[in-house]
Design a protein around this motif. Sequence first.
Motif, PDB file in Angstrom:
ATOM      1  N   MET A   1       0.837  -1.199   0.000  1.00  0.00           N
ATOM      2  CA  MET A   1       0.000   0.000   0.000  1.00  0.00           C
ATOM      3  C   MET A   1       0.875   1.253   0.000  1.00  0.00           C
ATOM      4  O   MET A   1       1.482   1.587   1.000  1.00  0.00           O
ATOM      5  N   PRO A   2       0.973   1.933  -1.111  1.00  0.00           N
ATOM      6  CA  PRO A   2       1.818   3.116  -1.205  1.00  0.00           C
ATOM      7  C   PRO A   2       1.362   4.217  -0.239  1.00  0.00           C
ATOM      8  O   PRO A   2       0.170   4.472  -0.077  1.00  0.00           O
ATOM      9  N   LYS A   3       2.343   4.838   0.374  1.00  0.00           N
ATOM     10  CA  LYS A   3       2.069   5.926   1.302  1.00  0.00           C
ATOM     11  C   LYS A   3       2.493   7.245   0.668  1.00  0.00           C
ATOM     12  O   LYS A   3       3.646   7.409   0.270  1.00  0.00           O
ATOM     13  N   ILE A   4       1.550   8.171   0.552  1.00  0.00           N
ATOM     14  CA  ILE A   4       1.890   9.519   0.094  1.00  0.00           C
ATOM     15  C   ILE A   4       1.413  10.508   1.145  1.00  0.00           C
ATOM     16  O   ILE A   4       0.402  10.284   1.819  1.00  0.00           O
ATOM     17  N   VAL A   5       2.157  11.598   1.310  1.00  0.00           N
ATOM     18  CA  VAL A   5       1.814  12.594   2.331  1.00  0.00           C
ATOM     19  C   VAL A   5       1.878  13.985   1.726  1.00  0.00           C
ATOM     20  O   VAL A   5       2.653  14.242   0.795  1.00  0.00           O
ATOM     21  N   ASP A 112       8.816   2.782   1.053  1.00  0.00           N
ATOM     22  CA  ASP A 112       8.120   2.104  -0.048  1.00  0.00           C
ATOM     23  C   ASP A 112       9.095   1.763  -1.162  1.00  0.00           C
ATOM     24  O   ASP A 112       8.977   0.713  -1.811  1.00  0.00           O
ATOM     25  N   TYR A 113      10.068   2.629  -1.397  1.00  0.00           N
ATOM     26  CA  TYR A 113      11.112   2.337  -2.390  1.00  0.00           C
ATOM     27  C   TYR A 113      11.935   1.138  -1.917  1.00  0.00           C
ATOM     28  O   TYR A 113      12.222   0.223  -2.694  1.00  0.00           O
ATOM     29  N   GLU A 114      12.287   1.137  -0.647  1.00  0.00           N
ATOM     30  CA  GLU A 114      13.085   0.040  -0.083  1.00  0.00           C
ATOM     31  C   GLU A 114      12.337  -1.283  -0.163  1.00  0.00           C
ATOM     32  O   GLU A 114      12.931  -2.335  -0.456  1.00  0.00           O
ATOM     33  N   ASN A 115      11.046  -1.250   0.077  1.00  0.00           N
ATOM     34  CA  ASN A 115      10.229  -2.471   0.141  1.00  0.00           C
ATOM     35  C   ASN A 115       9.628  -2.866  -1.199  1.00  0.00           C
ATOM     36  O   ASN A 115       8.781  -3.752  -1.261  1.00  0.00           O
ATOM     37  N   ILE A 118       7.273   0.894  -4.383  1.00  0.00           N
ATOM     38  CA  ILE A 118       7.602   1.740  -5.528  1.00  0.00           C
ATOM     39  C   ILE A 118       8.594   0.955  -6.373  1.00  0.00           C
ATOM     40  O   ILE A 118       9.713   0.680  -5.934  1.00  0.00           O
ATOM     41  N   LYS A 119       8.184   0.559  -7.557  1.00  0.00           N
ATOM     42  CA  LYS A 119       8.994  -0.366  -8.354  1.00  0.00           C
ATOM     43  C   LYS A 119       9.780   0.367  -9.439  1.00  0.00           C
ATOM     44  O   LYS A 119       9.375   1.391  -9.950  1.00  0.00           O
ATOM     45  N   LYS A 120      10.927  -0.219  -9.777  1.00  0.00           N
ATOM     46  CA  LYS A 120      11.815   0.380 -10.759  1.00  0.00           C
ATOM     47  C   LYS A 120      12.056  -0.567 -11.926  1.00  0.00           C
ATOM     48  O   LYS A 120      11.946  -1.777 -11.784  1.00  0.00           O
TER      49      LYS A 120
END
Length: 413
Positions: A1-5, A112-115, A118-120
Amino acid sequence: MPKIVPFKAVRPTRAIVGLVAARPYQSYTVDERESRMAYNPYSFLHIVNPGYKYDQEVTGEERYRLVKNRYLEFKEEGVFVQDEKPSFYVYKIVNRHGQEFSGIIAATSAEDYENDIIKKHEDTIAKREETFKSYLQTVGFNAEPVLLTYPDNAVIAHIIADTQNTRHAEFEFTMTYRDTHYLWKIDKKETIATIQKEFEKMGTIYIADGHHRSASSYLLFKDEKEKNTNHKGCESYNFFMSYLIPESDLVIHEFNRLIKDLNGLTKEEFLIKLDTFYRIENRGLIPYKPSKPHHFSMYLDGEFYSLYLRKTSYEFKTSLDKLDAQLLYKTILQPILGIDDLRDDSRISYVNGQHDMITIKSSVDSGKFKIGFGMCPSNVEQMKQIADDDLTMPPKSTYILPKLRSGITIYEY
């Protein structure tokens, strides 16, 4: 679940935002940079090229410190003002071709990037990651968002459209490049919470452009977290600024290839080797642009060719194997033309797919290159599948729109 603030953006004032906003520094020629800085004292280029003030080229930590000083001067002079309330920002771009892009500028999570939420889909260069991390640590801000894409969402689309249709924009301006920019602020807690909940329902989101910026922001997060004995997870270094747009808004062009020589082969020897993998048709002077995957155009010695992959000559084992940029590399560039390093080999250059095959022809006819190749662009589903499979595209596989400007919204660490 992406977190944005939401965050309190530092922004140019409405009256001069069009003078402040700039393309990425490296996209300008030296003459273009000099001209803009000479005649526009508000350009963000003055911040990222601080040595201009002293007619000196500065590098490394000295440059970073001067960048911070120029930035603080812009704030002191009232060029930049920080919003009082944490906000999301609806941002719309209409480019010179009439293409429209609408999305939300927000702070996205380094965790999220680490987990891998957020995919690359691209490899990054460790040295560049470290360099930009050091830059961020010294200057204390980021002025160009990472471009992320998410599955189309009706609730978010409605909020974006309603905001655009019912509220006055914080600013609207057109740049000399003929792209028009609009920004609206969302600071109501209820609307912010609704947007956050919709993103939390998504399994993953994807980096479209800005892999090095996101990787560097993640390194910054790790460093600052380790140094902070009272880390809570809400500090600004836990996030990085992103522009999130729906997948349907993303435009992907290909990068076509230009090669300086035939690796010691004659034209006839090259075509014989090429025949192993492709059915070759000489189209003479008629420009050819492929319309299907695994078809390529080629320009050599004043003539256009179409290349159709022989299906029995190449095995598709992974999602990456199906990508035309990878296919061209594995069947032609590496085994026949001897190009192993697509990033650094001086024999290869790239032309984004917004230019037609006549650009390829002109480059070859000029004598600077011996041969050129064109291909079909990849699509969002291919990009996502490669990321989902933990694979990475070859360098210069995609030229993605929109292209963002620096200095419109700034995120402070």
